[in-house]
Design an enzyme around this catalytic site. Structure first.
Site, PDB file in Angstrom:
ATOM      1  N   HIS A  91      -3.723   6.918   1.193  1.00  0.00           N
ATOM      2  CA  HIS A  91      -3.970   5.595   0.612  1.00  0.00           C
ATOM      3  C   HIS A  91      -5.348   5.161   1.098  1.00  0.00           C
ATOM      4  CE1 HIS A  91      -4.118   1.400  -0.033  1.00  0.00           C
ATOM      5  NE2 HIS A  91      -3.933   1.089   1.233  1.00  0.00           N
ATOM      6  N   CYS A 125       0.816  -1.225   0.000  1.00  0.00           N
ATOM      7  CA  CYS A 125       0.000   0.000   0.000  1.00  0.00           C
ATOM      8  C   CYS A 125       0.845   1.268   0.000  1.00  0.00           C
ATOM      9  CB  CYS A 125      -0.951  -0.027   1.189  1.00  0.00           C
ATOM     10  SG  CYS A 125      -2.057  -1.443   1.092  1.00  0.00           S
ATOM     11  N   ASN A 143     -10.040  -0.933  -1.617  1.00  0.00           N
ATOM     12  CA  ASN A 143      -8.619  -0.684  -1.387  1.00  0.00           C
ATOM     13  C   ASN A 143      -7.844  -1.345  -2.525  1.00  0.00           C
ATOM     14  OD1 ASN A 143      -5.931  -1.031  -0.599  1.00  0.00           O
ATOM     15  ND2 ASN A 143      -6.421  -1.251   1.573  1.00  0.00           N
TER      16      ASN A 143
HETATM   17  C1  LIG Z   1     -10.847  -5.677   8.972  1.00  0.00           C
HETATM   18  C2  LIG Z   1     -11.728  -4.919   9.965  1.00  0.00           C
HETATM   19  C3  LIG Z   1     -12.769  -4.118   9.161  1.00  0.00           C
HETATM   20  C4  LIG Z   1     -12.425  -5.913  10.849  1.00  0.00           C
HETATM   21  O1  LIG Z   1     -13.180  -5.219  11.812  1.00  0.00           O
HETATM   22  P1  LIG Z   1     -13.108  -5.645  13.347  1.00  0.00           P
HETATM   23  O2  LIG Z   1     -14.027  -4.792  14.074  1.00  0.00           O
HETATM   24  O3  LIG Z   1     -11.673  -5.658  13.732  1.00  0.00           O
HETATM   25  O4  LIG Z   1     -13.714  -7.067  13.226  1.00  0.00           O
HETATM   26  P2  LIG Z   1     -13.204  -8.444  13.812  1.00  0.00           P
HETATM   27  O5  LIG Z   1     -12.151  -9.003  12.905  1.00  0.00           O
HETATM   28  O6  LIG Z   1     -12.888  -8.304  15.247  1.00  0.00           O
HETATM   29  O7  LIG Z   1     -14.522  -9.232  13.632  1.00  0.00           O
HETATM   30  C5  LIG Z   1     -15.730  -8.857  14.283  1.00  0.00           C
HETATM   31  C6  LIG Z   1     -16.795  -9.834  13.865  1.00  0.00           C
HETATM   32  O8  LIG Z   1     -17.159  -9.574  12.498  1.00  0.00           O
HETATM   33  C7  LIG Z   1     -17.015 -10.766  11.734  1.00  0.00           C
HETATM   34  N1  LIG Z   1     -16.632 -10.430  10.364  1.00  0.00           N
HETATM   35  C8  LIG Z   1     -15.394 -10.298   9.847  1.00  0.00           C
HETATM   36  N2  LIG Z   1     -15.491  -9.960   8.563  1.00  0.00           N
HETATM   37  C9  LIG Z   1     -16.799  -9.870   8.268  1.00  0.00           C
HETATM   38  C10 LIG Z   1     -17.514  -9.543   7.105  1.00  0.00           C
HETATM   39  N3  LIG Z   1     -16.908  -9.244   5.941  1.00  0.00           N
HETATM   40  N4  LIG Z   1     -18.853  -9.523   7.168  1.00  0.00           N
HETATM   41  C11 LIG Z   1     -19.507  -9.814   8.313  1.00  0.00           C
HETATM   42  N5  LIG Z   1     -18.891 -10.137   9.459  1.00  0.00           N
HETATM   43  C12 LIG Z   1     -17.535 -10.155   9.426  1.00  0.00           C
HETATM   44  C13 LIG Z   1     -15.950 -11.556  12.454  1.00  0.00           C
HETATM   45  O9  LIG Z   1     -16.046 -12.931  12.145  1.00  0.00           O
HETATM   46  C14 LIG Z   1     -16.308 -11.279  13.901  1.00  0.00           C
HETATM   47  O10 LIG Z   1     -17.389 -12.063  14.271  1.00  0.00           O
HETATM   48  P3  LIG Z   1     -17.498 -12.655  15.784  1.00  0.00           P
HETATM   49  O11 LIG Z   1     -17.598 -11.449  16.667  1.00  0.00           O
HETATM   50  O12 LIG Z   1     -18.733 -13.464  15.715  1.00  0.00           O
HETATM   51  O13 LIG Z   1     -16.251 -13.431  15.984  1.00  0.00           O
HETATM   52  C15 LIG Z   1     -10.908  -3.941  10.872  1.00  0.00           C
HETATM   53  O14 LIG Z   1     -10.067  -4.676  11.717  1.00  0.00           O
HETATM   54  C16 LIG Z   1     -10.095  -2.986  10.097  1.00  0.00           C
HETATM   55  O15 LIG Z   1     -10.633  -2.061   9.529  1.00  0.00           O
HETATM   56  N6  LIG Z   1      -8.737  -3.152  10.051  1.00  0.00           N
HETATM   57  C17 LIG Z   1      -7.888  -2.408   9.214  1.00  0.00           C
HETATM   58  C18 LIG Z   1      -7.827  -3.110   7.892  1.00  0.00           C
HETATM   59  C19 LIG Z   1      -7.198  -2.300   6.809  1.00  0.00           C
HETATM   60  O16 LIG Z   1      -7.361  -1.127   6.736  1.00  0.00           O
HETATM   61  N7  LIG Z   1      -6.484  -2.968   5.926  1.00  0.00           N
HETATM   62  C20 LIG Z   1      -5.839  -2.355   4.833  1.00  0.00           C
HETATM   63  C21 LIG Z   1      -4.492  -1.934   5.228  1.00  0.00           C
HETATM   64  S1  LIG Z   1      -3.631  -1.265   3.864  1.00  0.00           S
END
Ligand SMILES: CC(C)(COP(=O)(O)OP(=O)(O)OC[C@H]1O[C@@H](n2cnc3c(N)ncnc32)[C@H](O)[C@@H]1OP(=O)(O)O)[C@@H](O)C(=O)NCCC(=O)NCCS
Length: 335
Positions: A262, A114, A292
């Site tokens: 980004h 990224c 992204n």
């Molecule tokens: C990826 C991201 C959106 C996940 O959100 P989060 O709040 O951390 O979510 P978690 O991974 O803790 O998951 C929460 C719940 O949602 C669920 N879940 C994960 N992806 C899901 C999706 N696409 N749809 C529905 N539910 C989803 C998980 O299984 C979990 O369920 P549970 O509580 O029953 O176990 C978040 O961590 C994030 O924004 N991270 C940064 C990622 C990023 O920017 N990446 C690019 C970098 S260049």
């Protein structure tokens, strides 16, 4: 010494729109979950019959050349940022060079995910400053959709990443030009202690056999992301590297006319904007429509902002990125 002036930029995104509702038909997710956590409503996925990483880059480059009023033959160096190259090797830079009919000029691939586009910009800038090259084509192009895990297990990652390409042309200009136009600085960082927080393990070379049925069908062949850790570091590193850029140019946040981060995640961009006290109209986000696109996200956003009149002559534009590595970077451009 010379200065890098932005002469043109361009982008290409595949035609196929994949909405959150489309994704919810193939995995257990919902429009509501995706919009709330990421700000993404839809994204583009490539057409394997027509799109390749390098031909998308070619289309973006041609748009940039047109704006610059230049011919492909004017380009004397290509820097190509991608983590999804057409081939395992050689890099996509040489394929772009071939498609543009530029046999003989150097082409360099950058694999900094990224942050790749800003790394590429920084490298181009060094060559321009020393006078080695005059017109450098800097590209970010990615096809992520073919590598995503579309099962429930991979849903947190696969709803985020998408396909597209962007390009920018830097030209050597007089360092003391009247309006002080040009790339003012770039700042680059990495911390490999977090390499495995966002990565694809295979087909890695440090295995006896790079590819096997077991690897192809296992988790190591798909992107792995520790979303929470990525989020936590991103919201610190983005403001840090933006402030570093401002400090080193004796500028302050009020001097920025447009921040183009980004497009990692809208929540991250919003967090960063608020922590910098930047008004809403001074940040450009298009993640809602494109997801992204890794190294392509900044040049795509840059061109769209320019087209929309959000980048004007004399403006100070700040680019910033964070991603796999971890890597993070910023660039300040006087337009
Ligand atoms: C990826 C991201 C959106 C996940 O959100 P989060 O709040 O951390 O979510 P978690 O991974 O803790 O998951 C929460 C719940 O949602 C669920 N879940 C994960 N992806 C899901 C999706 N696409 N749809 C529905 N539910 C989803 C998980 O299984 C979990 O369920 P549970 O509580 O029953 O176990 C978040 O961590 C994030 O924004 N991270 C940064 C990622 C990023 O920017 N990446 C690019 C970098 S260049």
């Amino acid at each position: 010494m010379y200065k890098s002036i932005v002469k043109g930029s361009g982008y290409y995104v595949p035609e196929k729109i994949v909405t959150n509702d489309d994704l919810s038909k193939i995995m257990d997710t919902s429009d509501e979950w995706i919009v709330e956590r990421t700000g993404i409503k839809e994204r583009r996925w490539f057409n394997p019959d027509t799109d390749t990483n390098s031909n998308m880059a070619t289309k973006a480059s041609k748009m940039a050349l047109e704006q610059a009023g230049m011919e492909a033959r004017d380009i004397d160096f290509i820097v190509f940022a991608t983590i999804s190259p057409d081939y395992f090797f050689p890099g996509s830079g040489v394929l772009l060079e071939r498609e543009l009919g530029l046999a003989g000029i150097p082409a360099l691939d950058i694999r900094n995910a990224c942050s790749g586009f800003i790394y590429a910009l920084s490298i181009a800038d060094q060559y321009i400053k020393t006078g080695m090259y005059k017109n450098v084509l800097v590209v970010g192009s990615e096809i992520q959709s073919s590598g995503l895990d579309l099962s429930n297990e991979g849903r947190a990652v696969s709803v985020i990443f998408a396909d597209g390409a962007g390009a920018m042309i830097l030209q050597a200009g007089d360092e003391s030009n009247e309006n002080q136009k040009g790339l003012l600085s770039t700042h680059l960082h990495s911390d490999g202690n977090y390499a495995e927080e966002l990565y694809v393990r295979d087909p890695g070379s440090s295995r006896k056999i790079r590819l096997s049925e077991e690897i192809i069908h296992g988790p190591s062949f798909k992107p792995h992301m520790n979303g929470r850790d990525v989020f936590k570091h991103a919201v610190v590193r983005f403001p840090e590297v933006i402030n570093e850029a401002l400090d080193s140019n004796n500028l302050s946040i009020e001097d920025i006319d447009l921040l183009i981060p980004h497009q990692a995640n809208l929540r991250i961009s919003e967090f960063v904007r608020r922590s910098l006290n930047l008004p809403e109209d001074k940040i450009f986000n298009n993640i809602r429509y494109y997801g992204n696109t890794t190294a392509a996200s900044i040049p795509i956003a840059f061109k769209q902002a320019w087209n929309e009149g959000k980048i004007k002559d004399g403006d100070l534009v700040c680019l910033a990125a964070f991603g796999s590595g971890f890597t993070w970077a910023s660039a300040l451009i006087r337009m």
